[in-house]
Motif scaffolding. Structure first.
Motif, PDB file in Angstrom:
ATOM      1  N   ARG A  94       0.348  -1.657   0.216  1.00  0.00           N
ATOM      2  CA  ARG A  94       0.007  -0.352   0.017  1.00  0.00           C
ATOM      3  C   ARG A  94       0.917   1.307   0.303  1.00  0.00           C
ATOM      4  NH1 ARG A  94      -2.457   3.635   3.233  1.00  0.00           N
ATOM      5  NH2 ARG A  94      -4.383   4.381   2.930  1.00  0.00           N
ATOM      6  N   GLY A  95       1.319   0.621   1.087  1.00  0.00           N
ATOM      7  CA  GLY A  95       2.860   2.442   1.202  1.00  0.00           C
ATOM      8  C   GLY A  95       3.275   2.821  -0.366  1.00  0.00           C
ATOM      9  N   ILE A  96       3.791   1.362  -1.344  1.00  0.00           N
ATOM     10  CA  ILE A  96       5.139   1.929  -2.313  1.00  0.00           C
ATOM     11  C   ILE A  96       3.984   2.184  -2.945  1.00  0.00           C
ATOM     12  CG2 ILE A  96       5.138   0.292  -4.181  1.00  0.00           C
ATOM     13  CD1 ILE A  96       7.010  -0.901  -2.508  1.00  0.00           C
ATOM     14  N   VAL A  97       2.311   1.911  -3.381  1.00  0.00           N
ATOM     15  CA  VAL A  97       1.639   2.235  -4.691  1.00  0.00           C
ATOM     16  C   VAL A  97       1.052   3.739  -4.485  1.00  0.00           C
ATOM     17  CG1 VAL A  97      -0.744   1.704  -5.631  1.00  0.00           C
ATOM     18  CG2 VAL A  97       1.073  -0.288  -4.645  1.00  0.00           C
ATOM     19  N   MET A  98       0.793   4.521  -3.153  1.00  0.00           N
ATOM     20  CA  MET A  98       0.071   5.320  -2.433  1.00  0.00           C
ATOM     21  C   MET A  98       1.437   6.495  -2.942  1.00  0.00           C
ATOM     22  SD  MET A  98      -2.320   5.289  -1.483  1.00  0.00           S
ATOM     23  CE  MET A  98      -3.969   4.335  -0.861  1.00  0.00           C
ATOM     24  N   ALA A  99       2.114   6.441  -2.349  1.00  0.00           N
ATOM     25  CA  ALA A  99       3.768   7.041  -2.693  1.00  0.00           C
ATOM     26  C   ALA A  99       4.157   7.810  -4.236  1.00  0.00           C
ATOM     27  CB  ALA A  99       5.299   6.195  -1.836  1.00  0.00           C
ATOM     28  N   LEU A 100       3.705   6.473  -4.751  1.00  0.00           N
ATOM     29  CA  LEU A 100       4.055   6.113  -6.415  1.00  0.00           C
ATOM     30  C   LEU A 100       2.983   7.017  -7.169  1.00  0.00           C
ATOM     31  CD1 LEU A 100       5.473   2.588  -7.297  1.00  0.00           C
ATOM     32  CD2 LEU A 100       6.695   4.895  -7.674  1.00  0.00           C
ATOM     33  N   HIS A 101       1.479   6.708  -6.490  1.00  0.00           N
ATOM     34  CA  HIS A 101       0.431   7.719  -7.182  1.00  0.00           C
ATOM     35  C   HIS A 101       0.917   9.326  -7.074  1.00  0.00           C
ATOM     36  CE1 HIS A 101      -2.793   8.355  -8.998  1.00  0.00           C
ATOM     37  NE2 HIS A 101      -3.929   9.186  -7.665  1.00  0.00           N
ATOM     38  N   TYR A 102       0.778   9.193  -5.318  1.00  0.00           N
ATOM     39  CA  TYR A 102       0.893  11.032  -4.666  1.00  0.00           C
ATOM     40  C   TYR A 102       1.827  11.905  -4.878  1.00  0.00           C
ATOM     41  CZ  TYR A 102      -4.185   8.515  -3.350  1.00  0.00           C
ATOM     42  OH  TYR A 102      -5.534   8.824  -3.584  1.00  0.00           O
ATOM     43  N   PHE A 103       2.897  10.642  -4.421  1.00  0.00           N
ATOM     44  CA  PHE A 103       4.348  11.823  -4.234  1.00  0.00           C
ATOM     45  C   PHE A 103       4.784  12.334  -5.736  1.00  0.00           C
ATOM     46  CE2 PHE A 103       5.914  10.138  -0.152  1.00  0.00           C
ATOM     47  CZ  PHE A 103       4.680  11.123   0.746  1.00  0.00           C
ATOM     48  N   TYR A 104       4.775  11.361  -6.325  1.00  0.00           N
ATOM     49  CA  TYR A 104       5.307  11.414  -7.788  1.00  0.00           C
ATOM     50  C   TYR A 104       3.767  10.838  -9.179  1.00  0.00           C
ATOM     51  CZ  TYR A 104       9.541  10.496  -5.649  1.00  0.00           C
ATOM     52  OH  TYR A 104      10.909  10.934  -4.509  1.00  0.00           O
ATOM     53  N   GLY A 105       3.321  10.526  -8.793  1.00  0.00           N
ATOM     54  CA  GLY A 105       1.997  10.425  -9.723  1.00  0.00           C
ATOM     55  C   GLY A 105       2.921   9.672 -11.232  1.00  0.00           C
ATOM     56  N   ILE A 106       3.577   8.835 -11.282  1.00  0.00           N
ATOM     57  CA  ILE A 106       3.701   7.638 -11.916  1.00  0.00           C
ATOM     58  C   ILE A 106       2.555   7.202 -12.879  1.00  0.00           C
ATOM     59  CG2 ILE A 106       5.744   7.203 -10.708  1.00  0.00           C
ATOM     60  CD1 ILE A 106       4.914   4.324 -11.283  1.00  0.00           C
ATOM     61  N   LYS A 107       3.238   6.846 -13.627  1.00  0.00           N
ATOM     62  CA  LYS A 107       2.715   6.688 -15.566  1.00  0.00           C
ATOM     63  C   LYS A 107       1.182   4.657 -14.678  1.00  0.00           C
ATOM     64  CE  LYS A 107       2.461   4.455 -20.208  1.00  0.00           C
ATOM     65  NZ  LYS A 107       3.254   4.216 -21.248  1.00  0.00           N
TER      66      LYS A 107
END
Length: 434
Positions: A94-107
Motif C-alpha cells: 500500500r505504501g509503495i503504491v500510494m507514494a508512487l501515485h501521490y508523491f510522483y504521479g507515475i504512469k
C-alpha cells in the motif's frame, strides 16, 4: 569508507515534490547523495578513526532527491512479494503504491502475483494493476494481497518479462533468498545495459537480516505471541507438574522466542538455534527442568523452530524450494523426549504451535508506521535511479544499503550480549544451558 550504492545514471528530471533544499533537522527537505551516516557510533570507533586517520564506515542517507532519473509520467513500477508470510506485507504494498501515485504521479504500478513465479509467463499468473483505490484497505489484513511463492525462476526469463512489459522499477518484498534473487535480476539487467531499478524491502519475521536494526513484522510477531504465552502459562500452572511447550518461528535466529519471553515474562525456558544445549546428563536441559518442577510444580518452555537441530545428527538434510534447510520438528521431539524421561514423576504436557497464526496476522500499530516509512523511502531511492539496494533503519535512521552487504550472513543473538542476559534474568533459566 562507505558502502557504495549503484546508480542507473545521471538524474536529470526535477522532482515534483515541493521541498526545501536547505538542510536542517527540523525541515522536511531533499536529501543530497553526499549525505552519509556513520555506522559504528561507539567511542572506540571514534578514537580508532581519530588515531589512524581512517574514514569511518558510512551509510547513504535515504529520502527524496531533488533530481530524478525517471520521468514520472513515463514510469512503470512493479511490486512482487516472495517467501513466507509476515505481518506488514500489505502495508508495504500500500505504501509503495500510494507514494508512487501521490508523491510522483507515475504512469502505472503493476502487481506481480505469486512471487517470482509471476515473472515467468509460462506460469500464467498475469499481472494486476495497482491503484490507490485497489490497495487503500489491504493494510487491515494479514498475508499478502499479491500472493507469494518460494523457489527461484530463470533470471533471464524474469528480466525478459520486465523488459517486455516496459517495467522501469521492480520492488521486491522478501527475505534473504528474495533479496539475493532481486540482486541477481539487477546484475542481469546491468549486463544487458537496460535501465531498470531493482529495490529490496527486507521482510523476515525472524529479524535475521544482517546490519539493519530490525525487519518489519518482527514486533507484531512477539506482540501476537504474548497472549499465547500467557494462556500457555495458565495451562501449565493449572496442573500438577504441568508443562507447556510453545514452538515459535526462528529458523536460524531466536529473536522472536527471546523477545516474546521478555514481552510476556511467564516463560521459564527459552531454547534458540544459537544454543548448542544437550538434554541429558549434568548441566542438561532435563536436569534444569526437573529442578524447576520440584520447586514450582510447573514450567513454560518456548522453543524456536530451528533450536536443537544438533539433537538430530544422522538425519538426512532436506531443503525447501527456496534452498533453506527444512529443520526437524524440535517441538514434537521435545514433547516426546520429556515424556520418555519423566517416568518417575507424574507430568502433564501441552504442546502449542501458533506459527501460522502469528505470521498471518495483520501488522500492529508500530509495524504499520514502520512499513509505510520503509515504502516511502524505497520509492524515493528508486525514482532517483538507485538500484540493487535495500532500504531499512540503522541506528534508528533510514538508509540505503547495497543488497550484497546485508546478505553475506544472517544476524544472530549474541549469547554474551545484554539482550540475552535480559532473557536469562527474566526466565531464571541457568546460564549453563547452551
Amino acid at each position: 569508507m562507505k558502502f557504495q550504492n549503484r546508480n542507473l545514471g545521471p538524474a536529470n528530471y526535477e522532482s515534483p515534490l515541493q521541498l526545501s533544499t536547505v538542510r536542517g533537522d527540523n525541515i522536511f527537505n531533499f536529501v543530497d547523495d553526499s549525505e552519509r551516516l556513520i555506522f559504528d557510533l561507539s567511542r572506540e570507533n571514534y578514537d580508532h578513526c581519530l588515531k589512524t586517520g581512517e574514514e569511518p564506515l558510512c551509510l547513504e542517507k535515504s529520502g527524496p532527491r531533488q533530481k530524478l532519473f525517471f520521468d514520472p509520467k513515463n514510469t512503470t513500477a512493479a511490486v512482487v512479494t516472495c517467501g513466507g508470510l509476515c505481518p506488514g506485507i500489505n502495508n508495504v504494498i500500500r505504501g509503495i503504491v500510494m507514494a508512487l501515485h501521490y508523491f510522483y504521479g507515475i504512469k502505472k504500478t503493476i502487481g506481480v502475483p505469486y512471487g517470482y513465479e509471476g515473472l515467468n509467463p509460462e506460469m500464467g499468473h498475469g499481472f494486476v494493476e495497482l491503484t490507490p483505490d485497489k490497495v487503500k484497505d489491504i493494510h487491515q489484513f494479514g498475508g499478502t494481497f499479491l500472493g507469494s511463492s518460494r523457489g527461484g525462476q530463470s533470471v533471464a526469463t524474469m528480466v525478459d518479462t520486465l523488459i517486455a512489459n516496459e517495467v522501469d522499477i521492480l520492488f521486491a518484498i522478501g527475505g534473504d533468498g528474495t533479496l539475493k534473487g532481486v540482486d541477481a535480476i539487477g546484475e542481469e539487467i546491468e549486463k544487458r545495459g537496460a535501465k531498470i531499478s531493482v529495490v529490496g524491502v527486507p521482510k523476515t519475521i525472524d529479524n535475521d537480516i544482517d546490519l539493519i536494526d530490525k525487519s518489519f513484522g518482527f514486533e507484531t510477531s512477539f506482540d501476537v505471541a504474548s497472549p499465547i504465552l500467557r494462556d500457555a502459562h495458565n495451562e501449565a500452572s493449572g496442573a500438577y507438574n504441568g508443562i507447556s511447550i510453545i514452538k515459535l518461528m526462528g529458523r536460524d535466529s531466536g529473536f522472536i522466542a527471546a523477545s516474546a519471553a521478555l514481552a510476556m515474562p511467564t516463560v521459564n525456558f527459552v531454547l534458540i538455534p544459537e544454543m548448542a544445549f544437550k538434554l541429558e546428563g549434568p548441566h542438561g536441559f532435563f536436569e534444569a527442568l526437573e529442578k524447576r518442577l520440584e520447586s514450582k510444580k510447573h514450567a513454560v518452555i518456548v522453543v524456536a523452530e530451528g533450536a536443537g537441530q544438533q539433537l538430530f545428527e544422522g538425519t538426512d538434510v532436506v531443503k525447501d524450494a527456496s534452498g533453506n534447510i527444512k529443520h526437524q520438528d524440535i517441538g514434537v521431539y521435545l514433547k516426546k523426549r520429556i515424556s520418555e524421561h519423566f517416568t518417575h514423576i507424574p507430568i502433564t504436557i501441552k504442546y502449542i504451535d501458533p506459527s501460522y497464526i502469528i505470521r498471518s496476522a495483520p501488522a500492529n500499530s508500530s509495524d504499520s508506521v514502520y512499513c509505510s516509512r520503509l515504502a516511502y523511502h524505497a520509492v524515493h531511492g528508486a525514482m532517483a535511479g538507485k538500484t540493487r539496494f535495500v532500504v531499512s533503519k540503522v541506528n534508528n535512521r533510514f538508509v540505503y544499503i547495497p543488497i550484497t552487504e546485508v546478505t553475506k550472513k544472517r544476524k544472530k543473538i549474541d549469547l554474551e550480549s545484554e539482550f540475552w542476559f535480559s532473557v536469562l534474568q527474566s526466565t531464571g533459566q541457568p546460564f549453563f544451558l547452551g
